[in-house]
Design an enzyme around this catalytic site. Structure first.
Site, short mmCIF file in Angstrom:
data_model
loop_
_atom_site.label_atom_id
_atom_site.label_comp_id
_atom_site.label_asym_id
_atom_site.label_seq_id
_atom_site.Cartn_x
_atom_site.Cartn_y
_atom_site.Cartn_z
N ASP A 108 3.44 9.64 -0.99
CA ASP A 108 2.23 8.94 -0.54
C ASP A 108 1.91 7.82 -1.52
OD1 ASP A 108 -0.05 8.38 0.91
OD2 ASP A 108 -0.83 10.43 0.86
N HIS A 161 0.81 -1.23 0.00
CA HIS A 161 0.00 0.00 0.00
C HIS A 161 0.83 1.27 0.00
CE1 HIS A 161 -4.04 -1.77 0.56
NE2 HIS A 161 -3.31 -2.79 0.93
C1 GDG Z 1 -1.91 3.92 3.27
C2 GDG Z 1 -0.95 4.64 2.33
C3 GDG Z 1 -2.70 4.55 0.56
C4 GDG Z 1 -8.79 10.06 7.65
N1 GDG Z 1 -9.15 10.82 8.68
C5 GDG Z 1 -10.32 10.35 9.11
C6 GDG Z 1 -10.70 9.30 8.31
N2 GDG Z 1 -9.73 9.13 7.40
C7 GDG Z 1 -9.70 8.11 6.35
C8 GDG Z 1 -9.82 8.73 4.99
C9 GDG Z 1 -9.13 7.69 4.11
C10 GDG Z 1 -8.09 7.08 5.04
O1 GDG Z 1 -8.46 7.43 6.37
C11 GDG Z 1 -6.68 7.64 4.78
O2 GDG Z 1 -6.19 7.05 3.63
P1 GDG Z 1 -4.91 7.55 2.85
O3 GDG Z 1 -4.85 6.89 1.55
O4 GDG Z 1 -4.98 9.02 2.68
O5 GDG Z 1 -3.63 7.28 3.78
P2 GDG Z 1 -2.95 6.14 4.77
O6 GDG Z 1 -3.76 5.92 5.98
O7 GDG Z 1 -1.58 6.66 5.00
O8 GDG Z 1 -2.86 4.74 3.98
C12 GDG Z 1 -1.74 5.45 1.33
C13 GDG Z 1 -3.54 3.73 1.51
O9 GDG Z 1 -2.72 3.03 2.44
C14 GDG Z 1 -4.40 2.72 0.75
O10 GDG Z 1 -3.63 1.84 0.03
O11 GDG Z 1 -3.55 5.37 -0.21
O12 GDG Z 1 -0.86 6.07 0.43
O13 GDG Z 1 -0.09 5.49 3.08
O14 GDG Z 1 -10.00 6.70 3.72
O15 GDG Z 1 -11.17 8.92 4.70
N3 GDG Z 1 -11.85 8.65 8.47
C15 GDG Z 1 -12.67 9.05 9.49
N4 GDG Z 1 -12.34 10.05 10.32
C16 GDG Z 1 -11.19 10.72 10.18
O16 GDG Z 1 -10.91 11.63 10.97
N5 GDG Z 1 -13.83 8.43 9.66
#
Ligand code: GDG
Length: 735
Positions: free
Chosen positions: A383, A166
């Site tokens: 990212d 990921h």
């Molecule tokens: C890894 C990789 C890759 C965030 N704040 C809240 C909340 N979120 C949810 C978002 C989104 C998720 O968390 C964050 O996803 P990301 O993709 O931005 O980042 P990582 O957690 O670092 O994930 C990344 C991912 O894996 C998937 O393969 O994209 O690059 O680092 O879904 O909506 N959800 C809630 N409250 C929050 O305050 N409910």
């Protein structure tokens, strides 16, 4: 019935102990939603850590946890506090996370955490093996479990295993710095299919495998001895419908049903009389997300374009993450100070430039923020994908709103209609913010239309299904090879046939078949074992042993001249029979050397590690010791140059294993092998070879000949063996 086993560091559940009772709530993260379609009915289980350490659980609670997990088709991997410290906080987050995100200055390598990482991966493997049944498919997720595919493979070689990373896979130059680089790559290569978010990560991985392990790569397939590993990119999508539906419901809500946050936002927007604009950012508080950069760029924007003071506001949600790690604590302090300073610098009575939330918000507040913000400003320094970018676009029901996205995110590869920025370029960010805030609505709608269509089509369900489909196809490909494998019973059958045959002929390729490749071709001399095998065969009555090779006549004369085997060299140009002199099998000339040799030499001068081999009737350019990418590139260039030159001549280019050979056309191992069959009626014909010059021989020989390829490569041979040792085993069975 066969099932799918999903494995990730954490289970898709949050467990809480309240009054000795276990409460479970489903996780909301991208992975948990993404795998919903795979983790359905009774055909799947999810294995991972429950979030509670062994120390937190007494035997009674342990049983309760097990049955609570069972209800959600989950199985826990028991981990201690020490495990979590070394495996999760240690090796995963202090070594792999910064390294894979190009933060080399934060990357620590400690032997003790590496040891824990290995032992925890083994703990995961043990639980999986315990739950694994024939025909099951395994899908492993992410950087915490890089060693797991191979640990499973070692115990259950036939199981279908997929792995998805990921986070980014870094360039070879960065990856090579980690001491345990070989173990990590080999661990991953236990999988049949390796998935990455983007083609760049895939490319970096392949390059690391090629350079560090020296494995053969064919397009995106890695050839191992008994298996093929496929590497591909699968950009992860989101549950588009969930975000779009929630946004539609949100827009229809009456004032009294709105959340507190939404009412605050509305108040602010109203006070700004249509001029107030919200710029949103959401991320985990992590140094890879470029939060400090974003704040500084926003400050620069307000300085450069003061007309936005009092109007534009940055709403920044930073979700607490790894908060007990010093690096993250320092980052938190830096962000707190920056927000304070910038707010102090610009604040007016009715306006503060930054609204900063350091907490996690419920899903409906996330939707409040997505739907109320005119601009999303996402500036990660690195990212893997960035799902927030996709969620923001999916939540824009009226199709208005502008996404500004860092080019360092995986998502920027697919979201070209967004405004793509370099997160280190404040000038560009400031100008893009202005451009976004002033973008005409029609243009916003046009861009979002295209983005939404794509997100809707390639949603997370499609992502998961595509991966599983590709895993099935990869396994089928491998099975094709398995069918051709020389098993003990096939070996038995061939040697029986050999025993009963009256006249036998054996065509044996030399390099890569009877002897391993060496850095310098002259070092691949035959060993005593090779002579023993050949002598034994040669002494048997009615058996003709032929060494058939692309090698030059002189070397083969030096190595085998004192023996009585038949020798065919230079792909069929020369023949030496027992007690006779060398004779030409084909009318060939070498008057063309003068025009081709200087070109090969000029390529050799410019390509470190390459060398020219001059045979009597052909010229070979070897690039085995050249940097793999450069070698491939130069071989292609050389091929193009030579092809133009030889267009009207009776010459051809033969592509061997890390060698290009220019020779008179019409001479081939196939043609010479066929000639050898003319003098007698053979009832046992056998040919074995490893590279594609041997394919000519496999093709020309009669259908009932036993043709055998060495190594798992595409072939028309009837069988394959995995390596030279197996060649020896097979030949030793002919008695
Ligand atoms: C890894 C990789 C890759 C965030 N704040 C809240 C909340 N979120 C949810 C978002 C989104 C998720 O968390 C964050 O996803 P990301 O993709 O931005 O980042 P990582 O957690 O670092 O994930 C990344 C991912 O894996 C998937 O393969 O994209 O690059 O680092 O879904 O909506 N959800 C809630 N409250 C929050 O305050 N409910």
């Amino acid at each position: 019935m066969s099932k799918t086993i999903i494995i990730s560091n954490r289970l898709p559940l949050q467990l809480q102990i309240r009054d000795n009772i276990i409460e479970t709530t489903p996780s909301v993260g991208g992975l948990a939603t993404g795998m919903k379609s795979v983790h359905s009915d009774n055909e799947s289980i999810w294995i991972g850590w429950s979030g509670l350490t062994e120390e937190e659980l007494n035997p009674d609670l342990k049983n309760k946890v097990t049955s609570a997990l069972e209800k959600h088709q989950c199985v826990g991997v028991p981990l201690t506090e020490k495990d979590i410290e070394g495996f999760y906080y240690g090796f995963s987050n202090n070594t792999l996370w910064p390294l894979f995100h190009y933060f080399m200055e934060y990357t620590e390598f400690e032997k003790s955490t590496w040891e824990t990482y290995k032992s925890v991966n083994q703990k995961f493997a043990d639980v999986i093996i315990h739950n694994l049944e024939d025909g099951d498919t395994v899908w492993v997720h992410d950087y915490q479990l890089l060693l797991l595919p191979d640990l499973i493979r070692k115990k259950r070689p036939e199981i279908s295993i997929g792995f998805f990373l990921h986070i980014p896979f870094p360039s070879y130059e960065v990856f090579r710095t980690i001491p345990c680089r070989e173990e990590l790559l080999k661990g991953m290569l236990g999988a049949d299919l390796l998935g990455f978010h983007t083609y760049d990560y895939e490319r970096h991985f392949l390059s690391a495998v090629q350079r560090i392990l020296g494995y053969e790569i064919n397009f995106n397939n890695i050839h191992l001895d008994t298996r093929i590993v496929k590497v591909d990119s699968f950009p992860m999508g989101i549950d588009y419908k969930k975000f779009n539906d929630a946004a539609q419901v949100h827009d229809l809500k009456a004032k009294k049903d709105k959340t507190e946050i939404q009412q605050e936002i509305d108040k602010h927007l109203k006070a700004g009389s249509n001029q107030a604009k919200l710029i949103l950012s959401i991320d985990r508080l992590d140094y890879t997300k470029g939060i400090a950069n974003r704040l500084r760029a926003f400050e620069y924007f307000l300085d450069k374009y003061p007309q936005f003071k009092g109007k534009a506001r940055l709403v920044m949600l930073a979700v607490p993450s790894r908060a007990n790690v010093p690096q993250y604590q320092r980052l938190k302090n830096e962000i707190d100070q920056l927000v304070g300073r910038i707010n102090g610098k610009f604040a007016e009575v009715s306006w503060t430039p930054i609204w900063y939330f350091y907490r996690s918000l419920p899903f409906e507040n996330l939707i409040d923020l997505y739907t109320s913000s005119e601009v999303a400003l996402l500036t990660p320094i690195r990212d893997g994908m960035n799902l927030v970018a996709k969620e923001y676009v999916a939540s824009r029901v009226d199709k208005k709103g502008v996404l500004i996205l860092s080019e360092m995110t995986g998502a920027s590869n697919e979201m070209s209609e967004a405004l793509i920025i370099n997160p280190n370029n404040f000038e560009e960010i400031a100008d893009t913010l202005k451009f976004a805030l002033e973008m005409p609505e029609e243009e916003q709608i046009k861009r979002n239309n295209a983005l939404q269509k794509r997100l809707q089509r390639y949603n997370v369900e499609k992502w998961a299904n595509d991966f599983m489909e590709s895993l099935r196809a990869t396994k089928d490909d491998t099975k094709k090879y398995t069918l051709k494998k020389i098993t003990p019973s096939v070996k038995n059958e061939i040697s029986k046939k050999y025993d009963s045959a009256k006249n036998k002929i054996l065509f044996l390729d030399y390099d890569g078949t009877m002897a391993p490749f060496e850095k310098l071709p002259e070092n691949a001399k035959p060993t005593q074992r090779v002579f023993d095998i050949l002598d034994e065969l040669h002494q048997q009555s009615n058996t003709k042993v032929i060494i058939i090779t692309g090698r030059d006549r002189d070397t083969i004369q030096k190595w085998f001249g004192h023996k009585e085997y038949t020798l065919i060299t230079e792909h069929g140009a020369w023949l030496k029979e027992k007690n006779k002199d060398w004779e030409l099998m084909e009318r060939v000339d070498n008057t063309w050397f003068g025009s081709i040799a200087p070109i090969l030499e000029s390529f050799t001068d410019r390509t470190p590690g390459s060398l020219v081999e001059e045979k009597r009737y052909s010229l070979a350019w070897h690039f085995r010791n050249v940097d793999p990418d450069l070698g491939k590139q130069r071989a292609n260039a050389l091929k193009t140059t030579i092809q133009q030159l030889i267009a009207n001549h009776n010459l051809e280019i033969l592509e061997g294993d890390k060698v290009l050979e220019i020779k008179v056309s019409g001479v081939s191992k196939g043609k010479s092998a066929s000639k050898m069959l003319l003098d007698k009626q053979y009832d046992f014909i056998f040919a074995i070879g490893d590279d594609w010059t041997d394919e000519h021989m496999f093709k020309e020989l009669p259908k009932d000949a036993y043709t055998v390829k060495v190594g798992l490569k595409n072939t028309i041979a009837r069988y394959y063996v995995k390596d030279i040792d197996q060649v020896y085993d097979l030949l030793e069975a002919f008695k």
